[in-house]
Design an enzyme around this catalytic site. Sequence first.
Site, mmCIF file in Angstrom:
data_model
loop_
_atom_site.group_PDB
_atom_site.id
_atom_site.type_symbol
_atom_site.label_atom_id
_atom_site.label_comp_id
_atom_site.label_asym_id
_atom_site.label_seq_id
_atom_site.Cartn_x
_atom_site.Cartn_y
_atom_site.Cartn_z
ATOM 1 N N CYS A 92 0.850 -1.188 0.000
ATOM 2 C CA CYS A 92 0.000 0.000 0.000
ATOM 3 C C CYS A 92 0.885 1.237 0.000
ATOM 4 O O CYS A 92 1.991 1.224 0.535
ATOM 5 C CB CYS A 92 -0.943 0.102 1.204
ATOM 6 S SG CYS A 92 -2.103 -1.249 1.329
ATOM 7 N N TRP A 114 -2.940 -2.519 -1.618
ATOM 8 C CA TRP A 114 -2.686 -3.945 -1.867
ATOM 9 C C TRP A 114 -3.465 -4.673 -0.780
ATOM 10 O O TRP A 114 -3.127 -4.594 0.394
ATOM 11 C CB TRP A 114 -1.200 -4.243 -1.778
ATOM 12 C CG TRP A 114 -0.852 -5.634 -2.217
ATOM 13 C CD1 TRP A 114 -0.639 -6.055 -3.492
ATOM 14 C CD2 TRP A 114 -0.661 -6.787 -1.379
ATOM 15 N NE1 TRP A 114 -0.343 -7.400 -3.505
ATOM 16 C CE2 TRP A 114 -0.351 -7.875 -2.230
ATOM 17 C CE3 TRP A 114 -0.734 -7.009 -0.004
ATOM 18 C CZ2 TRP A 114 -0.103 -9.156 -1.746
ATOM 19 C CZ3 TRP A 114 -0.490 -8.295 0.480
ATOM 20 C CH2 TRP A 114 -0.180 -9.348 -0.396
ATOM 21 N N ASN A 153 -0.983 2.049 5.692
ATOM 22 C CA ASN A 153 -0.133 1.031 5.077
ATOM 23 C C ASN A 153 0.359 0.125 6.186
ATOM 24 O O ASN A 153 0.915 0.620 7.174
ATOM 25 C CB ASN A 153 1.060 1.721 4.381
ATOM 26 C CG ASN A 153 2.138 0.738 3.962
ATOM 27 O OD1 ASN A 153 1.846 -0.410 3.655
ATOM 28 N ND2 ASN A 153 3.381 1.184 3.936
ATOM 29 N N GLY A 154 0.154 -1.180 6.046
ATOM 30 C CA GLY A 154 0.624 -2.116 7.074
ATOM 31 C C GLY A 154 -0.475 -3.080 7.455
ATOM 32 O O GLY A 154 -1.493 -3.208 6.748
ATOM 33 N N GLU A 159 16.572 -16.889 -11.034
ATOM 34 C CA GLU A 159 16.102 -15.524 -11.232
ATOM 35 C C GLU A 159 15.378 -15.398 -12.586
ATOM 36 O O GLU A 159 14.341 -14.751 -12.686
ATOM 37 C CB GLU A 159 17.280 -14.546 -11.128
ATOM 38 C CG GLU A 159 16.956 -13.095 -11.407
ATOM 39 C CD GLU A 159 15.828 -12.511 -10.550
ATOM 40 O OE1 GLU A 159 15.403 -13.146 -9.577
ATOM 41 O OE2 GLU A 159 15.355 -11.420 -10.899
ATOM 42 N N LYS A 163 11.550 -14.177 -12.969
ATOM 43 C CA LYS A 163 11.241 -12.994 -13.781
ATOM 44 C C LYS A 163 10.160 -13.326 -14.788
ATOM 45 O O LYS A 163 9.204 -12.599 -14.973
ATOM 46 C CB LYS A 163 12.526 -12.548 -14.488
ATOM 47 C CG LYS A 163 12.669 -11.113 -14.764
ATOM 48 C CD LYS A 163 13.149 -10.286 -13.594
ATOM 49 C CE LYS A 163 12.494 -10.579 -12.300
ATOM 50 N NZ LYS A 163 12.994 -10.031 -11.132
ATOM 51 N N GLU A 196 6.610 -14.147 -13.052
ATOM 52 C CA GLU A 196 5.879 -13.092 -12.336
ATOM 53 C C GLU A 196 5.238 -12.081 -13.274
ATOM 54 O O GLU A 196 4.231 -11.482 -12.941
ATOM 55 C CB GLU A 196 6.750 -12.385 -11.294
ATOM 56 C CG GLU A 196 7.824 -11.485 -11.854
ATOM 57 C CD GLU A 196 8.635 -10.776 -10.774
ATOM 58 O OE1 GLU A 196 8.061 -10.307 -9.785
ATOM 59 O OE2 GLU A 196 9.860 -10.676 -10.947
ATOM 60 N N HIS A 250 16.332 -37.096 -12.281
ATOM 61 C CA HIS A 250 15.859 -37.704 -11.034
ATOM 62 C C HIS A 250 14.373 -37.445 -10.824
ATOM 63 O O HIS A 250 13.884 -37.517 -9.696
ATOM 64 C CB HIS A 250 16.705 -37.183 -9.863
ATOM 65 C CG HIS A 250 18.149 -37.561 -10.007
ATOM 66 N ND1 HIS A 250 18.607 -38.836 -9.810
ATOM 67 C CD2 HIS A 250 19.218 -36.841 -10.418
ATOM 68 C CE1 HIS A 250 19.906 -38.887 -10.064
ATOM 69 N NE2 HIS A 250 20.297 -37.683 -10.436
ATOM 70 N N LYS A 271 5.392 -4.116 -4.915
ATOM 71 C CA LYS A 271 6.855 -3.984 -4.912
ATOM 72 C C LYS A 271 7.438 -4.169 -3.520
ATOM 73 O O LYS A 271 8.441 -4.830 -3.344
ATOM 74 C CB LYS A 271 7.190 -2.585 -5.433
ATOM 75 C CG LYS A 271 8.669 -2.300 -5.531
ATOM 76 C CD LYS A 271 9.203 -2.782 -6.841
ATOM 77 C CE LYS A 271 10.680 -2.577 -6.986
ATOM 78 N NZ LYS A 271 11.225 -3.564 -7.919
HETATM 79 O O1 M6R Z 1 12.682 -5.089 -1.458
HETATM 80 P P1 M6R Z 1 13.256 -6.464 -1.416
HETATM 81 O O2 M6R Z 1 14.481 -6.596 -2.257
HETATM 82 O O3 M6R Z 1 13.492 -6.960 -0.014
HETATM 83 O O4 M6R Z 1 12.147 -7.384 -2.043
HETATM 84 C C1 M6R Z 1 12.288 -8.780 -2.057
HETATM 85 C C2 M6R Z 1 11.361 -9.412 -3.076
HETATM 86 O O5 M6R Z 1 10.030 -9.115 -2.772
HETATM 87 C C3 M6R Z 1 11.665 -8.904 -4.475
HETATM 88 O O6 M6R Z 1 12.998 -9.145 -4.798
HETATM 89 C C4 M6R Z 1 10.757 -9.599 -5.518
HETATM 90 O O7 M6R Z 1 11.000 -10.961 -5.538
HETATM 91 C C5 M6R Z 1 11.004 -8.968 -6.864
HETATM 92 N N1 M6R Z 1 10.249 -7.760 -6.984
HETATM 93 C C6 M6R Z 1 10.690 -9.862 -7.997
HETATM 94 O O8 M6R Z 1 11.047 -9.279 -9.196
#
Ligand code: M6R
Length: 607
Positions: A2, A75, A99-100, A480, A484, A487, A503, A602
């Site tokens: 949020c 969110w 927010n929280g 990674e 990517k 998501e 396996h 984010k």
């Molecule tokens: O802000 P942070 O780096 O702690 O966030 C961790 C994850 O939420 C973040 O890396 C997330 O996996 C990415 N946005 C994915 O692209």
Amino acid sequence: MCGIVGYAGSRDCSDVLVDALSKLEYRGYDSAGIAVFENGEIKVSKAQGKLEMLRKKMEAEGKPHGCVGIGHTRWATHGEPSDVNSHPHSGADVTIVHNGIIENYRELKDFLDSKGVEFVSETDTEVVAQLLNYYYDGSPLDTIIKTIRELEGSFALGIIFAAFPDRIYAVRHESPLIVGVGDGENYIASDVPAILKYTRDYYLLDHDEIAVLTKDEVRIYDEHKELVSKELMTADWDESAAEKGGYEHFMIKEIHEQPNAINMTVKPRIRDGLPNLEECGITHENIKDFKNIFVVACGTAMHAGLVGKYVIEKLARVPVTVDIASEFRYRSPIVGEGDLVIIISQSGETADSLAALRLAKSLGAKTLAIVNAKGSSIAREADMLIYTHAGPEIAVASTKAYIVQLSVMYLFAFELALAKGRITEEKCRKLTASLLGVPDIIEKILKSSLEKSQYISTKLISADSLLYIGRGLDYALSMEGSLKLKEISYIHSESYAAGELKHGTISLITDEMPVIAVVTQSDLLEKTVSNIVEVKSRGAMVIIISREDFTIDEKAYDFRIDIPAMDDMLMPMLAAVPMQLVAYYTSVLRGNDVDKPRNLAKSVTVE
Ligand code: M6R
């Protein structure tokens, strides 16, 4: 999660609030709303869906007019995304944005129910609004102090009281909040990009501090009502850093910003060819005795830690355990004095990573934070701190933050290997020279692999599922790549250690399961190619991302993206780029909202 904003000034503030919220949509986009004092009365407008829906609603129904107000982009946690669950939430005398998460909202709600208070939404936030209202005694400050003592969990609140139309109140506990200071106008926001268009000066609110803002003045109090004097910070980015700058999406802009981000992060930390991390509190003396290292993080940041593990173990010969923060904190980790716990986080506010940091400290370990967001909680609480200088990363899918996290892992590994006497200065100078060369090579890859990545994306768009495979560092990178892609494209994807396929997982391979293989490690070339042949011969469409100097039988793959050769150890920084591009274009071609993928936010400030 949020985003909250607030404004006290002389402008008609609906537009300012919505504009500021547009810079925070990365934090959540299930619904949005604002509350503005119009002729002394609080007018609320809110709508389910992205901010655009609120804009449209205000165009159709009229927007509130006034110079003081608060806003929110959500969110959803408690209660589905809907108009009624959207913020702001109100009691008779008070309206808030939040927010929280309020962990004890059930008990508080029961208490308020017993007093006859009626609720309209399913949110924990409305409970806070009603509790403020219940305790309201004519003094906003006393009411806020009394109320926050009752709250458990995390919160950043923007609050307006009906009887005080010239001011907004704000308070934070765990969740981030800044107070922007302008000329005849002041702001609150969850993050700096929201205010950059208006001012670069801001205060970082600390735990349980309460800010009172009018257009002419900002006062900050502690929880005992004592005035606090704070350092005024200045953001080192300008507004354009948080704009798309001609690119179609933030993600592709941020992919192109990677060379600069690496330069900004690495160059100032190399002197006379050797790493110098003294400004981060790191000297040979204070790192040479660590016996075990733990890297704890979430998502992409954790994947950066996996690459770091390979590099630290190889160069410095110190055992490294990489943990997902939400697992680490609940598995009674065997961590203590003499150990180093590295927390990696772009936002510096990820709830699980922050909790892991606190746990590590309480167990006696030293902590090192690798963080992008200046002044964030993780940055402030760690013993040692290396900032990454990626600038604001707006797209939910992390790209430039990942690449700079990698660059810092390399720098730290070089420094540790030197401190432990595992490498000579001469060897280290070679490594740092290679690292300094990475940005120029990435520039080239961005040009050379763009079209190929676009083309390959056309081959992936109708897949239901795919696999990423690799060995060693390539496996760490595959994780990674897979994250990517899934998501933002919503295509199911998994990463697998190439040697582990037979396996079990190889039974999934058919001509409907594309496989992307990362092949950049010379000592593992033959072995990885054997695994590629195994999937190819079972019908998979195979795409390889490989070093241009590797000779690989053309029959083993369908498509190939070549990247320039450099030190094996640094290859993940190069191979990451085509993987990001493939994920990006696949998402674009599937018509997805690339920067704001569904269900995500984010900054993950809840467990
Ligand atoms: O802000 P942070 O780096 O702690 O966030 C961790 C994850 O939420 C973040 O890396 C997330 O996996 C990415 N946005 C994915 O692209």
